[in-house]
Design a protein around this motif. Structure first.
Motif, short mmCIF file in Angstrom:
data_model
loop_
_atom_site.label_atom_id
_atom_site.label_comp_id
_atom_site.label_asym_id
_atom_site.label_seq_id
_atom_site.Cartn_x
_atom_site.Cartn_y
_atom_site.Cartn_z
N GLU A 1 -6.15 39.84 41.31
CA GLU A 1 -5.66 38.52 40.92
C GLU A 1 -6.75 37.46 40.97
O GLU A 1 -6.74 36.50 40.19
CB GLU A 1 -4.49 38.10 41.81
N ARG A 2 -7.68 37.61 41.89
CA ARG A 2 -8.76 36.64 42.03
C ARG A 2 -10.02 37.18 41.36
O ARG A 2 -10.69 38.05 41.91
CB ARG A 2 -9.02 36.33 43.50
N MET B 1 -7.73 31.39 32.88
CA MET B 1 -7.09 31.32 34.20
C MET B 1 -5.73 30.63 34.16
O MET B 1 -5.05 30.53 35.17
CB MET B 1 -8.01 30.60 35.19
#
Length: 216
Positions: free
Chosen positions: A41-42, A63
């Protein structure tokens, strides 16, 4: 839409396979699939920047911080010209093999919707001349004018400027003694554009014309 869904959607729009994207990122296919499935996710900053460049969108769009799909900064340039903002040419894609061309659409909007493969001129982008105002310099309506970003402009240079949301190609003359800027069209059918003192702040010099092609 999740970050992973945006990555996958944009990859498919560009016709890239997961393997091709992985190769461009110097990652393996499994990592790409993990990005697309949001298992990761990051996304690290050192991955996000090249990923957005490969997918030809802004990191903000990728993003989910912006809903506007700004490809290579060119859409942002057009929007800033139309709103007559401080245009940041450094946000425009620096071209090597392919040079984007700025055109007017039928409804008067501006868009980068063509590309010219002439990297030897080292232009940042191109502009399709809208009229014959610079015809004595062999820049005719429809000519492809190559524009180079530069902070060094001198008298007699042919420059591209933005004024009130419109763009012009003119010959530059600045007179220091009376703070007067005159932008000449070398076709006598077009009046010179004269700015004195603070009026000069109303224009934005986008770059310098370094060449052109007619009748492509």
């Amino acid at each position: 839409m999740t970050v992973g869904e945006r990555i996958k959607q944009r990859r498919k729009e560009l016709g890239l396979s997961a393997d091709e994207l992985a190769e461009k990122l110097n990652k393996n296919r499994a990592t790409v699939y993990r990005y697309e499935s949001s298992d990761i996710e990051r996304i690290p900053a050192e991955v996000l920047k090249p990923l957005s460049e490969i997918l030809q969108v802004s990191p903000e769009y990728l993003m989910g911080w912006s809903e506007e799909e700004e490809k290579n900064g060119l859409d942002r340039l057009v929007r800033d010209i139309e709103k007559d903002k401080n245009i940041k040419i450094e946000d425009v894609l620096q071209c090597s093999d392919t040079i984007p061309i700025l055109n007017y659409t039928e409804n008067g909007k501006m868009i980068f919707n063509e590309h010219l493969c002439l990297s030897d001129l080292h232009g940042d982008f191109c502009f399709k001349a809208a009229d014959n105002s610079m015809s004595n310099s062999q820049i005719y309506a429809g000519a492809i004018v190559f524009i180079k970003k530069t902070d060094t402009i001198k008298n007699k240079d042919i420059v591209m400027i933005s004024l009130n949301g419109k763009i012009f190609i003119r010959k530059y003359y600045y007179y220091t003694e009376n703070q007067k800027l005159i932008l000449y069209a070398d076709n006598p059918d077009f009046e010179p554009m004269i700015f004195i003192g603070d009026e000069i702040n109303n224009i934005k010099i986008i770059g310098k014309a370094i060449g052109c092609f007619n009748n492509l």
